[in-house]
Enzyme design. Structure first.
Site, PDB file in Angstrom:
ATOM      1  N   HIS A 162       1.481  -1.587  -0.160  1.00  0.00           N
ATOM      2  CA  HIS A 162       0.225  -0.154   0.141  1.00  0.00           C
ATOM      3  C   HIS A 162       0.817   1.395   0.369  1.00  0.00           C
ATOM      4  O   HIS A 162       0.629   2.111  -0.428  1.00  0.00           O
ATOM      5  CB  HIS A 162      -0.879   0.179   1.522  1.00  0.00           C
ATOM      6  CG  HIS A 162      -2.187   1.238   0.770  1.00  0.00           C
ATOM      7  ND1 HIS A 162      -2.897   1.330   0.644  1.00  0.00           N
ATOM      8  CD2 HIS A 162      -1.722   2.359   1.882  1.00  0.00           C
ATOM      9  CE1 HIS A 162      -3.481   2.663   1.103  1.00  0.00           C
ATOM     10  NE2 HIS A 162      -2.661   3.144   1.400  1.00  0.00           N
ATOM     11  N   GLU A 163       1.784   1.304   1.096  1.00  0.00           N
ATOM     12  CA  GLU A 163       3.064   2.622   0.926  1.00  0.00           C
ATOM     13  C   GLU A 163       3.393   2.898   0.028  1.00  0.00           C
ATOM     14  O   GLU A 163       3.906   3.741  -1.138  1.00  0.00           O
ATOM     15  CB  GLU A 163       3.171   2.544   2.585  1.00  0.00           C
ATOM     16  CG  GLU A 163       2.447   2.561   3.694  1.00  0.00           C
ATOM     17  CD  GLU A 163       1.187   3.812   3.449  1.00  0.00           C
ATOM     18  OE1 GLU A 163       1.847   4.452   3.185  1.00  0.00           O
ATOM     19  OE2 GLU A 163       0.461   3.390   4.110  1.00  0.00           O
ATOM     20  N   HIS A 221       1.680   4.619  -3.264  1.00  0.00           N
ATOM     21  CA  HIS A 221       1.767   6.240  -2.792  1.00  0.00           C
ATOM     22  C   HIS A 221       3.177   7.183  -3.153  1.00  0.00           C
ATOM     23  O   HIS A 221       3.505   7.166  -4.208  1.00  0.00           O
ATOM     24  CB  HIS A 221       1.795   6.431  -1.211  1.00  0.00           C
ATOM     25  CG  HIS A 221       0.376   6.421  -0.639  1.00  0.00           C
ATOM     26  ND1 HIS A 221      -1.329   6.904  -1.771  1.00  0.00           N
ATOM     27  CD2 HIS A 221      -0.270   5.355  -0.323  1.00  0.00           C
ATOM     28  CE1 HIS A 221      -2.246   6.420  -0.899  1.00  0.00           C
ATOM     29  NE2 HIS A 221      -1.618   5.641   0.360  1.00  0.00           N
TER      30      HIS A 221
END
Length: 358
Positions: free
Chosen positions: A17-18, A21
């Protein structure tokens, strides 16, 4: 060991997820000051050319930091490569990239499961009618009997996948009548059944035809099709669960699991079978993506909502102080809820272990 494996899976999903980003920002040339996996005390860190990379004690979390939020940053406030100075579309890509990364990861986990461990199948094709529920059931009226094997529905052959049971029930639920090709005592028979009720039911108990096992799919196109079908099913199921939680909170809230219960479930699956671990990873990844899309403060969906408001205001954002207060308030609520669920789930596991009375 199984608990550590479950924690490692959750940490991997946070990392994915990170990383979404991070890569979306760096791919557009946007400054990123921090990339952290976990929270709490720092175990390891490395200062790169632009970004500090860190590994922290508690792996069930993470964040990507931008110089925009760092008052000690030496980057000028007017720098065009600060996230806040980028067009709305650029910022929306960065904010939504974590969710997209989790969706993509879940799909490839399902695809890997299908091509390696395989899908659940039975020894023989078709769906067996294990019982007729009542003499006035639509199936009984049409002439079906217990022990019949349904080989085709509306001339579409039924294979040996166990998922065919759910597909058959869904088809019956939405059609005014169904034409069944049935095997009975070395005979092939045809029946027309008119379901009753909404959703439609024909009054039978169903089971698979033969002994269940797992079969890897070697045809790449078939594997992609099955992975897509399962992916869509998991998204639909997760979304329906969230809708039920919102509309019937009092009766559904007790079924919501926190990180402790999730780790426990993952550990149990790790002990049982490899396929269950694949399913666990895909389901949690999809849940993480969908929950982050909710328009709530401190979640990606909340930040996307701020961008939408900015767009509707002709490119004029809400006051920074207001956004900060809303985000901080939302973070406090989410952290409080998380702590409550950790305590509740921990108590439940202790009770199940017999260390304290139920």
């Amino acid at each position: 060991m199984s608990v550590l494996l479950a924690i490692a899976i959750l940490a991997t999903l946070v990392l994915v997820h990170e990383a979404g980003h991070f890569l979306a920002a760096r791919g557009q040339g946007i400054h990123v000051s921090q990339f952290s996996l976990g929270f709490g005390p720092t175990l390891w860190k490395y200062q790169g050319d632009q970004t500090e990379y860190a590994l922290r004690l508690f792996p069930l979390g993470g964040y990507v930091g931008f110089p925009d939020d760092d008052p000690e940053s030496k980057i000028p406030d007017h720098d065009p490569n600060l996230l806040k100075n980028r067009p709305i579309l650029d910022r929306a890509i960065v904010i939504s990239a974590g969710v997209i990364a989790n969706f993509i990861f879940a799909y490839f986990v399902l695809l890997m499961m299908i091509t390696t461990v395989g899908i659940p199948v039975a020894d023989q094709p078709g769906i067996k009618i294990s019982q007729i529920i009542g003499a006035d059931a639509p199936a009984a009226i049409a002439g079906l009997r217990a022990g019949d094997v349904i080989l085709a529905v509306d001339q579409a052959a039924i294979g040996n996948q166990l998922s065919n049971l759910d597909q058959f029930q869904a088809l019956v639920a939405e059609r005014p009548e169904v034409h069944l090709s049935v095997a009975r005592d070395q005979q092939n028979l045809e029946f027309t059944v008119i379901p009753q009720g909404k959703p439609g039911r024909i009054g039978v108990g169903l089971s698979w035809n033969g002994t269940p096992r797992r079969q890897p799919i070697t045809n790449p196109w078939e594997a992609l099709a099955i992975a897509t079908q399962e992916f869509n099913h998991l998204i639909t199921t997760t979304w329906h669960g969230l809708v039920q939680l919102a509309t019937n909170f009092s009766s559904v809230s007790s079924q919501v699991s926190g990180p402790v219960a999730i780790v426990a479930a993952g550990a149990q699956l790790a002990k049982s079978n490899q396929a269950g671990l694949f399913d666990f990873t895909a389901i949690i990844s999809i849940n993480l993506a969908i929950i982050n899309l909710l328009p709530l403060p401190a979640l990606d969906g909340g930040q996307l909502l701020f961008l939408l408001i900015e767009l509707l205001r002709g490119g004029k954002p809400l006051p920074a102080k207001l956004q900060e207060n809303v985000m901080q308030g939302g973070l406090v609520v989410i952290l409080g809820l998380g702590l409550f669920m950790v305590a509740r789930d921990s108590l439940g596991l202790i009770q199940q272990s017999g260390l304290i009375p139920l």
